[in-house]
Design a protein around this motif. Structure first.
Motif, PDB file in Angstrom:
ATOM      1  N   UNK A   1      -8.417  -7.637   6.655  1.00 24.42           N
ATOM      2  CA  UNK A   1      -7.389  -6.698   7.103  1.00 24.42           C
ATOM      3  C   UNK A   1      -7.381  -6.579   8.628  1.00 24.42           C
ATOM      4  N   UNK A   2      -8.550  -6.660   9.246  1.00 28.19           N
ATOM      5  CA  UNK A   2      -8.627  -6.640  10.710  1.00 28.19           C
ATOM      6  C   UNK A   2      -7.966  -7.866  11.316  1.00 28.19           C
ATOM      7  N   UNK A   3      -8.208  -9.033  10.714  1.00 26.98           N
ATOM      8  CA  UNK A   3      -7.581 -10.263  11.212  1.00 26.98           C
ATOM      9  C   UNK A   3      -6.063 -10.199  11.066  1.00 26.98           C
ATOM     10  N   UNK A   4      -5.581  -9.597   9.977  1.00 26.96           N
ATOM     11  CA  UNK A   4      -4.134  -9.446   9.783  1.00 26.96           C
ATOM     12  C   UNK A   4      -3.537  -8.504  10.825  1.00 26.96           C
ATOM     13  N   UNK A   5      -4.349  -7.613  11.360  1.00 31.57           N
ATOM     14  CA  UNK A   5      -3.868  -6.713  12.411  1.00 31.57           C
ATOM     15  C   UNK A   5      -3.845  -7.414  13.776  1.00 31.57           C
ATOM     16  N   UNK A   6      -4.666  -8.422  13.944  1.00 28.87           N
ATOM     17  CA  UNK A   6      -4.651  -9.217  15.176  1.00 28.87           C
ATOM     18  C   UNK A   6      -3.459 -10.169  15.154  1.00 28.87           C
ATOM     19  N   UNK A   7      -3.240 -10.800  13.998  1.00 31.82           N
ATOM     20  CA  UNK A   7      -2.145 -11.770  13.848  1.00 31.82           C
ATOM     21  C   UNK A   7      -1.403 -11.432  12.560  1.00 31.82           C
ATOM     22  N   UNK A   8      -0.234 -10.826  12.685  1.00 30.49           N
ATOM     23  CA  UNK A   8       0.492 -10.349  11.507  1.00 30.49           C
ATOM     24  C   UNK A   8       0.910 -11.465  10.556  1.00 30.49           C
ATOM     25  N   UNK A   9       0.939 -12.720  11.036  1.00 33.72           N
ATOM     26  CA  UNK A   9       1.278 -13.821  10.128  1.00 33.72           C
ATOM     27  C   UNK A   9       0.195 -14.002   9.057  1.00 33.72           C
ATOM     28  N   UNK A  10      -0.997 -13.478   9.306  1.00 37.90           N
ATOM     29  CA  UNK A  10      -2.073 -13.534   8.312  1.00 37.90           C
ATOM     30  C   UNK A  10      -1.916 -12.455   7.236  1.00 37.90           C
ATOM     31  N   UNK A  11      -0.928 -11.590   7.422  1.00 35.64           N
ATOM     32  CA  UNK A  11      -0.705 -10.496   6.481  1.00 35.64           C
ATOM     33  C   UNK A  11      -0.112 -10.934   5.153  1.00 35.64           C
ATOM     34  N   UNK A  12       0.498 -12.094   5.117  1.00 25.38           N
ATOM     35  CA  UNK A  12       1.054 -12.619   3.859  1.00 25.38           C
ATOM     36  C   UNK A  12       0.128 -13.685   3.318  1.00 25.38           C
ATOM     37  N   UNK A  13      -0.200 -13.553   2.050  1.00 21.95           N
ATOM     38  CA  UNK A  13      -1.061 -14.526   1.392  1.00 21.95           C
ATOM     39  C   UNK A  13      -0.258 -15.155   0.258  1.00 21.95           C
ATOM     40  N   UNK A  14       0.050 -16.431   0.396  1.00 17.88           N
ATOM     41  CA  UNK A  14       0.801 -17.161  -0.617  1.00 17.88           C
ATOM     42  C   UNK A  14       0.033 -18.432  -0.961  1.00 17.88           C
ATOM     43  N   UNK A  15      -0.594 -18.435  -2.120  1.00 17.23           N
ATOM     44  CA  UNK A  15      -1.354 -19.592  -2.580  1.00 17.23           C
ATOM     45  C   UNK A  15      -0.823 -19.937  -3.971  1.00 17.23           C
ATOM     46  N   UNK A  16       0.034 -20.960  -4.031  1.00 12.18           N
ATOM     47  CA  UNK A  16       0.632 -21.318  -5.313  1.00 12.18           C
ATOM     48  C   UNK A  16       1.433 -20.157  -5.864  1.00 12.18           C
ATOM     49  N   UNK A  17       1.092 -19.739  -7.077  1.00 13.46           N
ATOM     50  CA  UNK A  17       1.796 -18.625  -7.718  1.00 13.46           C
ATOM     51  C   UNK A  17       1.229 -17.268  -7.327  1.00 13.46           C
ATOM     52  N   UNK A  18       0.156 -17.266  -6.546  1.00 14.54           N
ATOM     53  CA  UNK A  18      -0.480 -16.003  -6.128  1.00 14.54           C
ATOM     54  C   UNK A  18       0.151 -15.512  -4.831  1.00 14.54           C
ATOM     55  N   UNK A  19       0.637 -14.278  -4.830  1.00  9.60           N
ATOM     56  CA  UNK A  19       1.251 -13.670  -3.652  1.00  9.60           C
ATOM     57  C   UNK A  19       0.649 -12.283  -3.449  1.00  9.60           C
TER      58      UNK A  19
END
Length: 196
Positions: free
Chosen positions: A42-60
């Protein structure tokens, strides 16, 4: 008077632990690392908001970015309505003032405070360094959020399942398994106390 020779004095039986100490320590270390990963990501997603979305195959899924955190605080404190006709926002005394006048009004400072707290505490929990102190800092963080959610008509255990394990991690020296706390204590046994 001496006992007869056919009666031998006995020592009380040693109580055998029902818990495997190593297995318990590994479980606590896994819990510690899990909480560290949550904070760090969550801290890394606050540094770079593009890390805030996690899309791995069918997992979102998503992680909480700085804008997301601000939006959550604003909505929960000012706009959430628990049922039709109920007042909007939190009903917990003091939470609205602190959130609006201190945190949101000075978000340019607090967004980095939150980000750095998540990054540093998350890393400390993962590597097992001053783990009880790190858990205590995260506990304060989670209890602050619990105050925000307290009157939000959430699932009753939504917040406790985040802060109860942190209470345990603040008390149990989970950094002594798979952590740097263990190496520090081996070098200096006098540090075998809180926060190690």
């Amino acid at each position: 008077m001496t006992p007869p020779s056919d009666i031998q004095p006995t020592t009380p039986p040693v109580k055998e632990s029902m818990i495997d100490g190593d297995l318990f320590a590994k479980g606590m270390a896994a819990l510690r690392i899990f909480f560290g990963v949550i904070l760090l990501l969550n801290g890394l997603a606050k540094v770079d908001s593009s890390l805030g979305r996690v899309d791995i195959g069918w997992y979102h899924a998503n992680l909480i970015t700085q804008n997301g955190a601000r939006g959550i605080l604003n909505f929960e404190v000012n706009d959430r309505q628990v049922r039709k006709g109920a007042p909007k926002g939190t009903q917990v005394p003091g939470v609205s003032w602190v959130t609006n006048k201190v945190i949101l009004e000075h978000w340019d400072i607090f967004r980095w405070f939150v980000t750095l707290t998540e990054l540093i505490v998350g890393a400390l929990l993962i590597i097992g360094l001053t783990t009880r102190l790190a858990a205590m800092i995260d506990l304060f963080y989670q209890l602050s959020l619990a105050a925000v959610y307290f009157s939000s008509n959430r699932w009753m255990f939504e917040q406790p399942h985040e802060y109860v394990p942190l209470i345990i991690l603040a008390l149990v020296p989970a950094g002594r398994m798979w952590g740097l706390d263990r190496a520090i204590i081996r070098r200096k046994p006098s540090l075998m106390r809180w926060p190690f």
